[in-house]
Design an enzyme around this catalytic site. Structure first.
Site, PDB file in Angstrom:
ATOM      1  N   TYR A 142       0.862  -1.196   0.000  1.00 34.96           N
ATOM      2  CA  TYR A 142       0.000   0.000   0.000  1.00 34.96           C
ATOM      3  C   TYR A 142       0.890   1.234   0.000  1.00 34.96           C
ATOM      4  O   TYR A 142       1.845   1.311   0.778  1.00 34.96           O
ATOM      5  CB  TYR A 142      -0.886  -0.011   1.254  1.00 34.96           C
ATOM      6  CG  TYR A 142      -1.801   1.182   1.398  1.00 34.96           C
ATOM      7  CD1 TYR A 142      -1.561   2.152   2.371  1.00 34.96           C
ATOM      8  CD2 TYR A 142      -2.913   1.358   0.568  1.00 34.96           C
ATOM      9  CE1 TYR A 142      -2.401   3.251   2.512  1.00 34.96           C
ATOM     10  CE2 TYR A 142      -3.756   2.454   0.705  1.00 34.96           C
ATOM     11  CZ  TYR A 142      -3.503   3.400   1.687  1.00 34.96           C
ATOM     12  OH  TYR A 142      -4.319   4.491   1.825  1.00 34.96           O
ATOM     13  N   ASP A 237       9.321   2.626  -0.397  1.00 40.15           N
ATOM     14  CA  ASP A 237       8.293   3.293   0.396  1.00 40.15           C
ATOM     15  C   ASP A 237       8.562   2.950   1.866  1.00 40.15           C
ATOM     16  O   ASP A 237       8.216   1.867   2.331  1.00 40.15           O
ATOM     17  CB  ASP A 237       6.894   2.827  -0.040  1.00 40.15           C
ATOM     18  CG  ASP A 237       5.811   3.502   0.798  1.00 40.15           C
ATOM     19  OD1 ASP A 237       4.636   3.440   0.403  1.00 40.15           O
ATOM     20  OD2 ASP A 237       6.149   4.076   1.849  1.00 40.15           O
ATOM     21  N   LYS A 265       4.696   9.360   8.782  1.00 38.80           N
ATOM     22  CA  LYS A 265       4.443   8.834  10.137  1.00 38.80           C
ATOM     23  C   LYS A 265       5.441   9.367  11.187  1.00 38.80           C
ATOM     24  O   LYS A 265       5.324  10.514  11.606  1.00 38.80           O
ATOM     25  CB  LYS A 265       4.423   7.299  10.089  1.00 38.80           C
ATOM     26  CG  LYS A 265       3.259   6.761   9.206  1.00 38.80           C
ATOM     27  CD  LYS A 265       3.200   5.258   9.186  1.00 38.80           C
ATOM     28  CE  LYS A 265       2.225   4.747   8.142  1.00 38.80           C
ATOM     29  NZ  LYS A 265       0.843   4.651   8.612  1.00 38.80           N
TER      30      LYS A 265
HETATM   31  P1  KE4 Z   1      -0.824   8.341   4.464  1.00 42.40           P
HETATM   32  O1  KE4 Z   1      -1.320   9.027   3.196  1.00 42.40           O
HETATM   33  O2  KE4 Z   1      -1.903   7.533   5.138  1.00 42.40           O
HETATM   34  O3  KE4 Z   1      -0.116   9.304   5.406  1.00 42.40           O
HETATM   35  O4  KE4 Z   1       0.314   7.323   4.020  1.00 42.40           O
HETATM   36  C1  KE4 Z   1       0.035   6.345   3.057  1.00 42.40           C
HETATM   37  C2  KE4 Z   1       1.000   5.195   3.232  1.00 42.40           C
HETATM   38  C3  KE4 Z   1       2.034   5.058   2.324  1.00 42.40           C
HETATM   39  N1  KE4 Z   1       2.928   4.049   2.435  1.00 42.40           N
HETATM   40  C4  KE4 Z   1       2.835   3.133   3.434  1.00 42.40           C
HETATM   41  C5  KE4 Z   1       3.838   2.032   3.510  1.00 42.40           C
HETATM   42  C6  KE4 Z   1       1.793   3.237   4.405  1.00 42.40           C
HETATM   43  O5  KE4 Z   1       1.714   2.315   5.395  1.00 42.40           O
HETATM   44  C7  KE4 Z   1       0.855   4.277   4.297  1.00 42.40           C
HETATM   45  C8  KE4 Z   1      -0.303   4.421   5.263  1.00 42.40           C
HETATM   46  N2  KE4 Z   1      -0.530   3.347   6.161  1.00 42.40           N
HETATM   47  C9  KE4 Z   1      -1.884   3.143   6.624  1.00 42.40           C
HETATM   48  C10 KE4 Z   1      -1.881   2.004   7.638  1.00 42.40           C
HETATM   49  N3  KE4 Z   1      -1.445   0.801   7.105  1.00 42.40           N
HETATM   50  C11 KE4 Z   1      -2.502   4.382   7.185  1.00 42.40           C
HETATM   51  C12 KE4 Z   1      -3.754   4.154   8.015  1.00 42.40           C
HETATM   52  C13 KE4 Z   1      -4.991   4.642   7.302  1.00 42.40           C
HETATM   53  O6  KE4 Z   1      -5.082   4.550   6.070  1.00 42.40           O
HETATM   54  O7  KE4 Z   1      -5.911   5.115   8.036  1.00 42.40           O
END
Ligand code: KE4
Length: 428
Positions: A142, A237, A265
């Site tokens: 993701y 990533d 994060k």
């Molecule tokens: P954000 O746009 O949510 O800040 O980041 C996206 C993202 C990109 N790359 C990786 C490896 C990530 O884990 C994420 C976001 N992770 C999720 C939880 N697995 C965020 C939680 C959510 O979507 O509410």
């Protein structure tokens, strides 16, 4: 009606599913999501005053735990000087310097407001730099909700069993190719079939969005070699793994230098921050230095920069930070594996430093297909059991859970006991 429920009913009238990010809605585990009122250290309290040991930690950012006194003090200090200027400020430089020092592959960096923005920008940049259109990602990984990535994605997209989201045009989908995680032949095949057309390969070196699946070292090293030979950019990533699995992320552990890296994060210390960075010759294409446009009203927000800077500084100054954190993680892992053995049940515990996932699957999970074999119904029952015992873990089988430096050995003891009781009540 209980306060969580009444808040949820109100929220559903205002926001889709009553939440501002799908995975929070507990759809995959059932029941009413908890409306959290406050956090301190390893604990959170919901709006009914119930206390939980928190292993979500806002999906990874709170590696120091909630409301760390030094972070609160720094944020208050920054707040008193204003909230946003839409102009450069010194803490953007200070945070950038810390990150660039920790990640040798990052020669220049751009701050944005989320991991999604970071990955979207990095892909645009890779396409501009290589003058090629296609990207290779891996099923189950993701990279945020950008159109190019919601094709067999992980995290919430996987949780809802909707590998690709409606609303994504054929135009964007056709330029995203999906390979199998940990399977270098699937990458070679796509490169052969799309010779000279692939701009980048993007990968989570440790996939935290189909649970916790560790990239094989050989797989990642071959990925680096193949992309270098084919003049394809390799993008790591590390939104989740950056400053999580080591102060230099997964790339330091695997000793691999990607061309571009995404972070998020932890670098925001709990406030909205994402970042992308890498080789100077690539990053120099980003506006206003170069022609690739990318912008953001609140990018480099001074409060968020200060929170991120203080967070990284605390970890940087404590030479034992990661050793201590991982020692706690091992205690938790050993306790859970001991329970699985004692109860003789077919579960799989995957861990990498302070991120982990308990799979309700018989065999070891090494990719998307094997992650999908998990018994999500049993997982849902487990999640509920743990919640009743005061343990707040990720409300989806396809997420990692995290530890913070604020978690105590007592927390771990309580969690291991709750894990045993929960598994026993589900299987016997
Ligand atoms: P954000 O746009 O949510 O800040 O980041 C996206 C993202 C990109 N790359 C990786 C490896 C990530 O884990 C994420 C976001 N992770 C999720 C939880 N697995 C965020 C939680 C959510 O979507 O509410």
């Amino acid at each position: 009606m209980k306060r969580n429920k009444s808040l949820y009913e109100r929220a559903k009238k205002m926001m889709p599913g009553g939440v501002n990010s799908p995975v929070r809605a507990f759809k995959n585990v059932g029941g009413t999501p908890l409306f959290i009122e406050r956090g301190l250290g390893s604990k959170i309290w919901d709006c009914e005053g119930k206390r939980y040991i928190d292993y979500v930690l806002s999906w990874g950012p709170l590696i120091l735990g909630h409301s760390h006194p030094q972070i609160i003090k720094a944020v208050k200090d920054s707040l008193e000087k204003g909230t946003s200027f839409g102009a450069p400020s010194e803490y953007e430089i200070k945070l950038a310097e810390l990150i660039i020092k920790a990640f040798p592959s990052i020669e220049k960096i751009r701050m944005v407001n989320s991991g999604t923005e970071a990955t979207m920008s990095a892909i645009r940049l890779a396409r501009a730099y290589t003058k090629r259109d296609k990207i290779i990602k891996f099923e189950g990984c993701y990279h945020g909700h950008g159109d190019s990535f919601l094709i067999k994605a992980g995290s919430g997209a996987l949780t809802f069993g909707s590998p690709s989201s409606p609303g994504i045009t054929l135009g964007s989908a056709k330029d995203t190719l999906n390979a199998d995680f940990n399977d270098i032949d699937s990458v070679k095949k796509l490169i052969r079939k799309n010779k000279g057309k692939i701009a980048a390969v993007i990968v989570e070196p440790i996939a935290g969005n189909m649970g916790c699946v560790i990239g094989d070292t050989d797989f990642l090293k071959e990925l680096r070699d193949i992309t270098a030979n084919e003049e394809i950019l390799l993008i790591f990533d590390e939104v989740m793994t950056g400053f999580r699995v080591s102060y230099g992320g997964a790339q330091r552990i695997f000793n691999i230098k990607p061309d571009l890296t995404m972070l998020g994060k932890i670098i925001g210390g709990g406030l909205p921050v994402g970042a992308y960075g890498g080789r100077r010759d690539i990053m120099s294409l980003i506006s206003p230095e170069g022609p690739v446009y990318q912008a953001g009203t609140l990018s480099g927000n001074p409060i968020a920069m200060r929170a991120g800077y203080e967070t990284l500084n605390i970890m940087r100054k404590d030479k034992d930070f990661y050793r201590k954190l991982e020692a706690k993680s091992r205690i938790l892992g050993e306790g859970i594996k001991e329970n699985i053995k004692k109860l003789n049940i077919p579960l799989n515990y995957a861990e990498f430093n302070s991120m982990s996932c308990l799979y309700f699957a018989k065999e070891k999970v090494k990719d998307f297909k094997s992650a999908l074999k998990s018994d999500t119904k049993k997982f849902a029952a487990y999640f509920k059991n743990m919640l009743e015992r005061g343990i707040y873990a990720a409300p989806s089988q396809f997420e990692s859970v995290f530890l913070s430096s604020a978690h105590t050995e007592k927390d771990l003891e309580i969690t291991i006991k709750a894990n045993y009781e929960s598994l026993k009540s589900i299987y016997f």
